[in-house]
Design a protein around this motif. Structure first.
Motif, PDB file in Angstrom:
ATOM      1  N   UNK A 214       5.895  -0.187  -6.351  1.00  0.00           N
ATOM      2  CA  UNK A 214       4.172  -0.024  -6.890  1.00  0.00           C
ATOM      3  C   UNK A 214       2.978  -0.905  -6.864  1.00  0.00           C
ATOM      4  N   UNK A 215       3.301  -1.102  -5.234  1.00  0.00           N
ATOM      5  CA  UNK A 215       2.122  -1.405  -4.874  1.00  0.00           C
ATOM      6  C   UNK A 215       1.362  -0.814  -3.951  1.00  0.00           C
ATOM      7  N   UNK A 216       1.871  -0.498  -2.424  1.00  0.00           N
ATOM      8  CA  UNK A 216       1.332   0.474  -1.757  1.00  0.00           C
ATOM      9  C   UNK A 216       2.403   0.504  -0.490  1.00  0.00           C
ATOM     10  N   UNK A 217       1.980   1.894  -0.047  1.00  0.00           N
ATOM     11  CA  UNK A 217       3.236   1.998   1.771  1.00  0.00           C
ATOM     12  C   UNK A 217       2.516   1.897   2.701  1.00  0.00           C
ATOM     13  N   UNK A 218       2.868   1.706   3.714  1.00  0.00           N
ATOM     14  CA  UNK A 218       1.850   0.983   5.000  1.00  0.00           C
ATOM     15  C   UNK A 218       1.466   2.524   5.338  1.00  0.00           C
ATOM     16  N   UNK A 219       1.043   1.802   7.169  1.00  0.00           N
ATOM     17  CA  UNK A 219       0.676   3.037   7.680  1.00  0.00           C
ATOM     18  C   UNK A 219      -0.242   3.279   7.691  1.00  0.00           C
ATOM     19  N   UNK A 220      -0.235   4.898   8.242  1.00  0.00           N
ATOM     20  CA  UNK A 220      -1.341   5.907   8.035  1.00  0.00           C
ATOM     21  C   UNK A 220      -1.099   6.679   6.405  1.00  0.00           C
ATOM     22  N   UNK A 229       0.873   2.233  -8.551  1.00  0.00           N
ATOM     23  CA  UNK A 229       1.242   1.629  -9.701  1.00  0.00           C
ATOM     24  C   UNK A 229       2.016   2.701 -10.749  1.00  0.00           C
ATOM     25  N   UNK A 230       0.785   4.147 -10.503  1.00  0.00           N
ATOM     26  CA  UNK A 230       0.841   5.028 -11.503  1.00  0.00           C
ATOM     27  C   UNK A 230       2.187   6.355 -10.784  1.00  0.00           C
ATOM     28  N   UNK A 231       2.384   5.932  -9.466  1.00  0.00           N
ATOM     29  CA  UNK A 231       3.499   7.472  -9.213  1.00  0.00           C
ATOM     30  C   UNK A 231       4.485   6.448  -8.186  1.00  0.00           C
ATOM     31  N   UNK A 320       6.454  -2.235   2.852  1.00  0.00           N
ATOM     32  CA  UNK A 320       6.755  -1.130   1.427  1.00  0.00           C
ATOM     33  C   UNK A 320       6.071  -2.710   1.017  1.00  0.00           C
ATOM     34  N   UNK A 321       5.351  -2.480  -0.200  1.00  0.00           N
ATOM     35  CA  UNK A 321       5.150  -3.265  -0.901  1.00  0.00           C
ATOM     36  C   UNK A 321       5.427  -3.324  -2.690  1.00  0.00           C
ATOM     37  N   UNK A 322       5.768  -4.618  -4.083  1.00  0.00           N
ATOM     38  CA  UNK A 322       6.308  -4.626  -4.770  1.00  0.00           C
ATOM     39  C   UNK A 322       5.472  -5.258  -5.360  1.00  0.00           C
ATOM     40  N   UNK A 323       5.648  -5.302  -6.813  1.00  0.00           N
ATOM     41  CA  UNK A 323       4.830  -6.555  -7.435  1.00  0.00           C
ATOM     42  C   UNK A 323       5.147  -7.245  -8.470  1.00  0.00           C
ATOM     43  N   UNK A 324       4.693  -8.051  -9.053  1.00  0.00           N
ATOM     44  CA  UNK A 324       5.994  -8.793  -9.568  1.00  0.00           C
ATOM     45  C   UNK A 324       6.671 -10.057  -9.183  1.00  0.00           C
TER      46      UNK A 324
END
Length: 348
Positions: A214-220, A229-231, A320-324
């Motif tokens: 629910x954070x971000x994915x990497x590379x391009x 967060x929304x998807x 891949x990054x998650x939150x909390x």
């Protein structure tokens, strides 16, 4: 015409970049006036490179600058020979570039030289003005102290469990034969690091469970899909490999699945990491900074075996990054929780 260091010094840049550039050159890389530096940049990042170049000039060291578009068409197939040749006589290198799709091989050619020559290398992939004014202004000495506290604990862990309110629940079995590293922003010849820095990482023995991105994915994919967060993207992992992934954003789901099935190990968990940069207060949609956000991130693909000791390899690597996060370490001494709801329970 090919850009030179002198040309770079004539490029104007916002004064707000100065503090971050000075931190990179003096605090993170600790460049000595007797050393030589290779600075690699591109047209989109030349203002940031100019701020770094001015700090190199102030240090009084020898340095050469390379603008990638002067040397080869983008996306790069290979790192230009002139860059690699210059690195052969440098003690330090800085890569401040907006990367493009399918350029990982060229970057691996560069880091192969870094590893072989034990250079201090600052990897500033997709560095932006926002990061120069935010993550690069962190107190890296404080980040280093916290990172050391984390490192001392995780090196003793046999198992790490992590959960989030969004649904992440993973367990990582540690391999005692693999090495942990801290890349706190204080860069040494032992391991090159991203800037801004702030993480402890290894290659895990085996990861199982569900990871909700629910954070971000990497590379391009990071630039294409931004904040998730929304998807969010939900990844099911068994035996250290991706079993399935799902998201309401079907384009993201398809691109991630394709990326992680590029070669035989692209779907394998190669990195397990804990972000430690206390100066990063939120994710911004840029993996360079977001993977340093306090919490867990993992990566599929290349395990940096030359450092961690993992005996396998992949031509891809995607974080891949998650939150909390809630994080528990298990060792022979028992169990210790080091993070609750995204906040460290240990002091720097």
């Amino acid at each position: 015409m090919t850009m030179t260091a002198s040309d770079l010094l004539h490029i104007e840049y916002p004064a707000e970049f100065t503090a971050g550039a000075r931190s990179a050159v003096t605090t993170c890389l600790r460049i000595d006036p007797t050393e030589k530096v290779t600075l690699i940049t591109d047209r989109a990042t030349e203002q940031i490179a100019a701020s770094l170049g001015e700090q190199l000039e102030a240090r009084g060291c020898a340095w050469n600058a390379f603008l990638l578009e002067d040397l080869a068409p983008r996306p790069l197939v290979n790192m230009p020979a002139a860059v690699l040749a210059d690195m052969e006589s440098s003690q330090v290198s800085i890569f401040a570039v907006q990367v493009q799709q399918n350029e990982l091989q060229s970057r691996m050619q560069m880091t192969d030289v870094v590893n072989r020559r034990h250079m201090r290398h600052a990897h500033m992939v997709n560095i932006t003005p926002e990061i120069m004014c935010q993550g690069m202004r962190a107190d890296f000495n404080l980040v280093d102290r916290l990172s050391q506290q984390v490192l001392d604990r995780v090196k003793k862990a046999t198992r790490i469990r992590a959960t989030t309110a969004a649904g992440t629940d993973i367990t990582a079995e540690m391999n005692p034969g693999y090495k942990w590293f801290k890349t706190s922003g204080i860069i040494s010849a032992e391991k090159w690091g991203n800037l801004p820095g702030g993480e402890c990482f290894t290659s895990p023995g085996e990861v199982n469970g569900r990871f909700v991105v629910d954070g971000v994915v990497g590379d391009w994919l990071c630039a294409r899909y931004g904040l998730l967060a929304a998807t969010p993207l939900t990844i099911e992992i068994a035996g250290n490999r991706i079993v399935s992934c799902a998201s309401e954003n079907k384009a993201l789901e398809a691109d991630f699945w394709a990326y992680t099935h590029t070669d035989e190990n692209s779907d394998r968990v190669g990195e397990f990491a804990i972000g430690t940069n206390l100066g990063v207060e939120r994710v911004i949609g840029n993996i360079l900074q977001d993977e340093k956000f306090p919490g867990i991130h993992i990566a599929f693909g290349n395990p940096y075996g030359e450092h961690t000791g993992a005996p396998w390899r992949s031509g891809t690597h995607i974080d891949v990054v998650g939150l909390g996060f809630n994080i528990w370490l298990e060792s022979e001494a028992g169990q210790e929780q080091i993070m609750r709801d995204g906040r460290f329970l240990i002091a720097a």
